[in-house]
Design a protein around this motif. Structure first.
Motif, mmCIF file in Angstrom:
data_model
loop_
_atom_site.group_PDB
_atom_site.id
_atom_site.type_symbol
_atom_site.label_atom_id
_atom_site.label_comp_id
_atom_site.label_asym_id
_atom_site.label_seq_id
_atom_site.Cartn_x
_atom_site.Cartn_y
_atom_site.Cartn_z
ATOM 1 N N PRO A 115 0.817 -1.230 0.000
ATOM 2 C CA PRO A 115 0.000 0.000 0.000
ATOM 3 C C PRO A 115 0.850 1.280 0.000
ATOM 4 O O PRO A 115 0.532 2.237 -0.706
ATOM 5 C CB PRO A 115 -0.825 -0.106 1.283
ATOM 6 C CG PRO A 115 -0.879 -1.563 1.586
ATOM 7 C CD PRO A 115 0.432 -2.121 1.113
ATOM 8 N N CYS A 116 1.930 1.302 0.757
ATOM 9 C CA CYS A 116 2.782 2.495 0.795
ATOM 10 C C CYS A 116 3.505 2.698 -0.533
ATOM 11 O O CYS A 116 3.659 3.830 -0.997
ATOM 12 C CB CYS A 116 3.791 2.407 1.936
ATOM 13 S SG CYS A 116 3.033 2.634 3.565
ATOM 14 N N ARG A 136 1.556 6.842 -6.801
ATOM 15 C CA ARG A 136 0.466 7.772 -7.098
ATOM 16 C C ARG A 136 0.914 9.211 -6.863
ATOM 17 O O ARG A 136 0.650 10.092 -7.657
ATOM 18 C CB ARG A 136 -0.742 7.488 -6.201
ATOM 19 C CG ARG A 136 -1.769 6.588 -6.777
ATOM 20 C CD ARG A 136 -3.072 6.648 -5.995
ATOM 21 N NE ARG A 136 -2.914 6.664 -4.548
ATOM 22 C CZ ARG A 136 -2.792 5.585 -3.769
ATOM 23 N NH1 ARG A 136 -2.800 4.389 -4.310
ATOM 24 N NH2 ARG A 136 -2.677 5.702 -2.472
ATOM 25 N N ASP A 137 1.603 9.451 -5.756
ATOM 26 C CA ASP A 137 1.976 10.810 -5.374
ATOM 27 C C ASP A 137 3.179 11.334 -6.136
ATOM 28 O O ASP A 137 3.240 12.506 -6.463
ATOM 29 C CB ASP A 137 2.277 10.881 -3.871
ATOM 30 C CG ASP A 137 1.058 10.558 -3.026
ATOM 31 O OD1 ASP A 137 -0.063 10.646 -3.551
ATOM 32 O OD2 ASP A 137 1.240 10.219 -1.848
ATOM 33 N N GLY A 138 4.170 10.463 -6.423
ATOM 34 C CA GLY A 138 5.407 10.952 -7.006
ATOM 35 C C GLY A 138 5.755 10.387 -8.354
ATOM 36 O O GLY A 138 6.851 10.621 -8.847
#
Length: 95
Positions: A45-46, A52-54
């Motif tokens: 998940p991380c 997704r974020d970077g």
């Protein structure tokens, strides 16, 4: 060797022994849940959240680094060609 107060059981699979600690959420995960990216352990998940974020930023960084390398190589090529032309012209004047 287990440290007191720290679970050595996978946070996602309670029936499995812990294998690694996620460096983002600091949860213990099993071998199936652990993913090593650039030498750092992450749970799935991380790692998905990091992508997704970077994801766009890292692609931009790679493209920028490639552009800088191509520019440097082109500059070196032009300077080398100029230096060879200058050396040939100088040698021609010695005759």
């Amino acid at each position: 060797m287990a440290v007191a107060g720290i679970s050595r059981i996978c946070v996602h699979h309670p029936e499995r022994a812990g294998f690694a600690t996620c460096m983002s959420c600091h949860q213990v995960v099993c071998q199936e849940c652990a993913t090593t990216r650039d030498g750092i352990n992450f749970c799935r998940p991380c790692l998905a959240a990091r992508h997704r974020d970077g994801g766009e930023a890292s692609r931009f960084s790679v493209a920028l680094a490639l552009l800088m390398q191509v520019t440097l190589l082109a500059t070196l090529f032009v300077l080398t060609a100029w230096l060879i032309a200058w050396a040939l012209a100088t040698m021609a004047g010695w005759r």
